[in-house]
Design a protein around this motif. Structure first.
Motif, PDB file in Angstrom:
ATOM      1  N   VAL A   1       0.852  -1.188   0.000  1.00  0.00           N
ATOM      2  CA  VAL A   1       0.000   0.000   0.000  1.00  0.00           C
ATOM      3  C   VAL A   1       0.887   1.238   0.000  1.00  0.00           C
ATOM      4  CG1 VAL A   1      -1.768   1.287   1.242  1.00  0.00           C
ATOM      5  CG2 VAL A   1      -1.853  -1.216   1.178  1.00  0.00           C
ATOM      6  N   ARG A   2       0.725   2.066  -1.021  1.00  0.00           N
ATOM      7  CA  ARG A   2       1.511   3.292  -1.147  1.00  0.00           C
ATOM      8  C   ARG A   2       0.767   4.501  -0.591  1.00  0.00           C
ATOM      9  NH1 ARG A   2       2.755   5.116  -7.118  1.00  0.00           N
ATOM     10  NH2 ARG A   2       0.653   5.971  -6.856  1.00  0.00           N
ATOM     11  N   GLU A   3      -0.571   4.486  -0.755  1.00  0.00           N
ATOM     12  CA  GLU A   3      -1.361   5.645  -0.330  1.00  0.00           C
ATOM     13  C   GLU A   3      -2.794   5.205  -0.080  1.00  0.00           C
ATOM     14  OE1 GLU A   3      -2.112  10.262  -1.884  1.00  0.00           O
ATOM     15  OE2 GLU A   3      -1.111   8.780  -3.160  1.00  0.00           O
ATOM     16  N   VAL A   4      -3.400   5.747   0.987  1.00  0.00           N
ATOM     17  CA  VAL A   4      -4.806   5.490   1.308  1.00  0.00           C
ATOM     18  C   VAL A   4      -5.535   6.821   1.272  1.00  0.00           C
ATOM     19  CG1 VAL A   4      -6.436   4.559   2.972  1.00  0.00           C
ATOM     20  CG2 VAL A   4      -4.176   3.522   2.745  1.00  0.00           C
ATOM     21  N   LEU A   5      -6.536   6.925   0.418  1.00  0.00           N
ATOM     22  CA  LEU A   5      -7.208   8.200   0.182  1.00  0.00           C
ATOM     23  C   LEU A   5      -8.620   8.247   0.761  1.00  0.00           C
ATOM     24  CD1 LEU A   5      -6.087   8.709  -3.528  1.00  0.00           C
ATOM     25  CD2 LEU A   5      -5.043   9.639  -1.466  1.00  0.00           C
ATOM     26  N   ALA A   6      -8.976   7.297   1.599  1.00  0.00           N
ATOM     27  CA  ALA A   6     -10.331   7.273   2.162  1.00  0.00           C
ATOM     28  C   ALA A   6     -10.252   6.904   3.631  1.00  0.00           C
ATOM     29  CB  ALA A   6     -11.206   6.276   1.406  1.00  0.00           C
ATOM     30  N   VAL A   7     -11.164   7.454   4.411  1.00  0.00           N
ATOM     31  CA  VAL A   7     -11.267   7.149   5.834  1.00  0.00           C
ATOM     32  C   VAL A   7     -12.710   6.760   6.145  1.00  0.00           C
ATOM     33  CG1 VAL A   7      -9.375   8.680   6.484  1.00  0.00           C
ATOM     34  CG2 VAL A   7     -11.713   9.575   6.393  1.00  0.00           C
ATOM     35  N   ASP A   8     -12.910   6.141   7.275  1.00  0.00           N
ATOM     36  CA  ASP A   8     -14.250   5.758   7.691  1.00  0.00           C
ATOM     37  C   ASP A   8     -15.175   6.979   7.731  1.00  0.00           C
ATOM     38  OD1 ASP A   8     -13.585   3.118   7.889  1.00  0.00           O
ATOM     39  OD2 ASP A   8     -13.274   3.139  10.054  1.00  0.00           O
ATOM     40  N   THR A   9     -16.434   6.759   7.351  1.00  0.00           N
ATOM     41  CA  THR A   9     -17.524   7.746   7.306  1.00  0.00           C
ATOM     42  C   THR A   9     -17.425   8.673   6.104  1.00  0.00           C
ATOM     43  OG1 THR A   9     -16.509   9.539   8.604  1.00  0.00           O
ATOM     44  CG2 THR A   9     -17.572   7.756   9.838  1.00  0.00           C
TER      45      THR A   9
ATOM     46  N   GLY B   1     -21.317   5.414  -1.939  1.00  0.00           N
ATOM     47  CA  GLY B   1     -21.643   5.023  -0.581  1.00  0.00           C
ATOM     48  C   GLY B   1     -20.726   5.672   0.441  1.00  0.00           C
ATOM     49  N   VAL B   2     -20.724   5.081   1.634  1.00  0.00           N
ATOM     50  CA  VAL B   2     -19.941   5.581   2.766  1.00  0.00           C
ATOM     51  C   VAL B   2     -18.876   4.549   3.109  1.00  0.00           C
ATOM     52  CG1 VAL B   2     -20.017   6.317   5.183  1.00  0.00           C
ATOM     53  CG2 VAL B   2     -21.904   6.874   3.645  1.00  0.00           C
ATOM     54  N   VAL B   3     -17.642   5.013   3.312  1.00  0.00           N
ATOM     55  CA  VAL B   3     -16.539   4.116   3.651  1.00  0.00           C
ATOM     56  C   VAL B   3     -16.714   3.619   5.085  1.00  0.00           C
ATOM     57  CG1 VAL B   3     -14.038   3.955   3.959  1.00  0.00           C
ATOM     58  CG2 VAL B   3     -14.991   5.241   2.037  1.00  0.00           C
ATOM     59  N   ALA B   4     -16.479   2.319   5.267  1.00  0.00           N
ATOM     60  CA  ALA B   4     -16.578   1.716   6.599  1.00  0.00           C
ATOM     61  C   ALA B   4     -15.573   0.583   6.712  1.00  0.00           C
ATOM     62  CB  ALA B   4     -17.998   1.191   6.845  1.00  0.00           C
ATOM     63  N   LYS B   5     -15.216   0.255   7.949  1.00  0.00           N
ATOM     64  CA  LYS B   5     -14.345  -0.890   8.247  1.00  0.00           C
ATOM     65  C   LYS B   5     -13.016  -0.806   7.481  1.00  0.00           C
ATOM     66  CE  LYS B   5     -16.272  -4.908   8.412  1.00  0.00           C
ATOM     67  NZ  LYS B   5     -17.055  -6.108   8.013  1.00  0.00           N
ATOM     68  N   ARG B   6     -12.437   0.386   7.446  1.00  0.00           N
ATOM     69  CA  ARG B   6     -11.146   0.541   6.762  1.00  0.00           C
ATOM     70  C   ARG B   6     -10.061  -0.187   7.549  1.00  0.00           C
ATOM     71  NH1 ARG B   6      -7.376   5.960   6.489  1.00  0.00           N
ATOM     72  NH2 ARG B   6      -5.474   4.758   6.785  1.00  0.00           N
TER      73      ARG B   6
ATOM     74  N   VAL C   1      -0.262  -6.342   1.057  1.00  0.00           N
ATOM     75  CA  VAL C   1      -1.576  -6.971   0.940  1.00  0.00           C
ATOM     76  C   VAL C   1      -1.535  -8.005  -0.172  1.00  0.00           C
ATOM     77  CG1 VAL C   1      -2.807  -4.966   1.820  1.00  0.00           C
ATOM     78  CG2 VAL C   1      -2.379  -5.161  -0.625  1.00  0.00           C
ATOM     79  N   GLN C   2      -2.346  -9.041  -0.006  1.00  0.00           N
ATOM     80  CA  GLN C   2      -2.471 -10.093  -0.998  1.00  0.00           C
ATOM     81  C   GLN C   2      -3.778  -9.913  -1.772  1.00  0.00           C
ATOM     82  OE1 GLN C   2       0.008 -12.259  -1.577  1.00  0.00           O
ATOM     83  NE2 GLN C   2       1.167 -11.277   0.081  1.00  0.00           N
ATOM     84  N   ALA C   3      -3.817 -10.437  -2.960  1.00  0.00           N
ATOM     85  CA  ALA C   3      -5.040 -10.364  -3.756  1.00  0.00           C
ATOM     86  C   ALA C   3      -6.185 -11.029  -3.001  1.00  0.00           C
ATOM     87  CB  ALA C   3      -4.830 -11.045  -5.100  1.00  0.00           C
ATOM     88  N   GLY C   4      -7.290 -10.321  -2.883  1.00  0.00           N
ATOM     89  CA  GLY C   4      -8.470 -10.862  -2.213  1.00  0.00           C
ATOM     90  C   GLY C   4      -8.586 -10.474  -0.754  1.00  0.00           C
ATOM     91  N   SER C   5      -7.551  -9.879  -0.153  1.00  0.00           N
ATOM     92  CA  SER C   5      -7.649  -9.474   1.251  1.00  0.00           C
ATOM     93  C   SER C   5      -8.505  -8.212   1.364  1.00  0.00           C
ATOM     94  CB  SER C   5      -6.257  -9.230   1.830  1.00  0.00           C
ATOM     95  OG  SER C   5      -5.577  -8.224   1.098  1.00  0.00           O
ATOM     96  N   GLN C   6      -9.288  -8.124   2.430  1.00  0.00           N
ATOM     97  CA  GLN C   6     -10.216  -7.003   2.578  1.00  0.00           C
ATOM     98  C   GLN C   6      -9.467  -5.755   3.036  1.00  0.00           C
ATOM     99  OE1 GLN C   6     -13.654  -7.812   4.953  1.00  0.00           O
ATOM    100  NE2 GLN C   6     -14.333  -5.686   5.006  1.00  0.00           N
ATOM    101  N   LEU C   7      -9.661  -4.658   2.306  1.00  0.00           N
ATOM    102  CA  LEU C   7      -9.044  -3.380   2.658  1.00  0.00           C
ATOM    103  C   LEU C   7     -10.035  -2.469   3.372  1.00  0.00           C
ATOM    104  CD1 LEU C   7      -7.017  -2.621  -0.602  1.00  0.00           C
ATOM    105  CD2 LEU C   7      -6.265  -3.812   1.469  1.00  0.00           C
ATOM    106  N   LEU C   8     -11.256  -2.414   2.875  1.00  0.00           N
ATOM    107  CA  LEU C   8     -12.310  -1.596   3.481  1.00  0.00           C
ATOM    108  C   LEU C   8     -13.637  -1.989   2.850  1.00  0.00           C
ATOM    109  CD1 LEU C   8     -12.923   0.751   1.108  1.00  0.00           C
ATOM    110  CD2 LEU C   8     -10.759   1.606   1.968  1.00  0.00           C
ATOM    111  N   SER C   9     -14.696  -1.372   3.309  1.00  0.00           N
ATOM    112  CA  SER C   9     -16.031  -1.614   2.758  1.00  0.00           C
ATOM    113  C   SER C   9     -16.653  -0.288   2.348  1.00  0.00           C
ATOM    114  CB  SER C   9     -16.931  -2.316   3.782  1.00  0.00           C
ATOM    115  OG  SER C   9     -16.397  -3.575   4.155  1.00  0.00           O
TER     116      SER C   9
END
Length: 382
Positions: free
Chosen positions: A76-84, A256-261, A269-277
């Motif tokens: 992961v190089r950059e995360v551009l979303a947060v919960d809510t 939608g709304v970002v949750a469970k980040r 991270v591996q292919a298929g691993s959950q990053l967020l919802s």
């Protein structure tokens, strides 16, 4: 003191009792009338209204959440979303390190260019091999002609030798002439052997050239540079590498709304691993858990009214029955009930009923997943 007390007339006491008794009868009659009216009203309400509605407060807001997972492995190089955070479909949520994917794409593009040049070489070889086949066929024809000539020379030399041998017995031919005839015959015989070998060699060369042509044609038959299997395979690998590079940018699949980040910068991270919802609240529905005894007249498409504890009775939602679950909650539990045991006690089961909400009302008064609702379904509509 006793003198001041005046006794009531004997005729007034029965009259007072009669008044009280009449008043009591009127009160009882009024109470009976009120109870009767209430019973009739209740019966009428039940018959006309209540019997055509089923209600439950065991209902909750639900939605089909979108799980955001990477399709390729990476850091992961950059995360551009947060919960809510509100996101739109296509918004960038996470960026993975793309160095490896970029190198793989460059390698695949180089392999594609090499495959195209290799196939172009196959096509050029076809023309050269066809010319070689024609040359070998011409060589074979020349060798066959030389073979025919050598056979004719041998026959002529043999005939000349026989005549010289016949004349030599009578002394008409000198020994030198006989020796020359014998040498000519030997030379013609050797030339024939050489011509036969040359003809066989020319035939073998022609077959070899034809075999090389057929072998090369199997690589190019019914294809062009664009449609050749080697080029198609290299192009598919190039496209896969290009797709893998694009997949290092992870986007929102829905509004939608970002949750469970769970994604963090630097995380592998591996292919298929959950990053967020991503929770598409605009598509929320209600799961109403009705008792089984309430479902006799519930049908798909029947109207429903709903209220949320969030807004109270001041906001009423309208929806429709969208479907009934295939089984009760107990049937789908992680550890289902063992009803075959000896200590079984009957428990009224509840069946989830899906209620679709009016999108306009949902936009006006948004709901969140898990909120409590009260649901009433009008079963009069079939």
């Amino acid at each position: 003191m006793s003198e001041n007390i005046q006794a009531l007339p004997a005729s007034d006491a029965p009259h007072s009792d009669a008044l009280r008794l009449a008043k009591r009868k009127k009160l009882f009659a009024l109470l009976g009338a009120v109870v009767g009216v209430a019973a009739i009203s209740a019966g009428t309400y039940w018959t006309l209204v209540a019997s055509h509605h089923v209600s439950t407060d065991n209902a909750y807001v639900a939605v089909e959440m979108a799980q955001v997972t990477p399709e390729v492995s990476g850091t992961v190089r950059e995360v551009l979303a947060v919960d809510t955070q509100q996101v739109k479909r296509g918004d960038i949520l996470v960026k993975l390190d793309d160095k490896d994917a970029t190198l793989n794409l460059a390698q695949a593009e180089a392999e594609l260019a090499r495959a195209e040049r290799r196939v172009q070489g196959y096509l050029a070889s076809d023309e050269g091999l066809q010319a070689q086949v024609q040359a070998r066929i011409a060589d074979q024809a020349r060798s066959n002609a030389q073979l025919v000539s050598a056979r004719a020379d041998l026959q002529r030399a043999e005939l000349d030798l026989k005549r010289r041998q016949a004349l030599a017995r009578s002394g008409s031919v000198s020994g030198e002439e006989l020796s020359n005839a014998q040498n000519a015959y030997s030379t013609a015989s050797a030339n024939l052997s050489a011509a036969e070998a040359a003809a066989k060699q020319a035939e073998a060369n022609a077959r070899a050239a034809q075999g090389s042509l057929k072998s090369n044609q199997t690589l190019t038959v019914n294809t062009t540079v664009e449609t050749n299997p080697e080029v198609a395979l290299a192009r598919a690998k190039r496209d896969q590498a290009r797709l893998d590079l694009a997949r290092t940018i992870i986007r929102a699949p829905v509004d939608g709304v970002v949750a469970k980040r769970q994604a963090q910068v630097g995380q592998r991270v591996q292919a298929g691993s959950q990053l967020l919802s991503v929770v598409p609240l605009q598509q929320a529905h209600v799961d109403a858990n009705f008792k089984e005894v309430q479902l006799d007249k519930v049908r798909i498409g029947q109207p429903a009214t709903l209220t949320a504890d969030l807004y109270g009775s001041r906001v009423t939602y309208h929806g429709k029955v969208a479907g009934l679950s295939g089984g009760s909650g107990a049937a789908f539990a992680t550890i289902p009930a063992q009803n075959a045991t000896g200590n079984w006690i009957k428990v009224v089961q509840r069946l989830p009923v899906r209620i679709a909400l009016d999108p306009a009302e949902l936009r006006a008064h948004p709901l969140q997943v898990g909120l409590s609702m009260e649901v009433t379904v009008d079963t009069a509509s079939e």
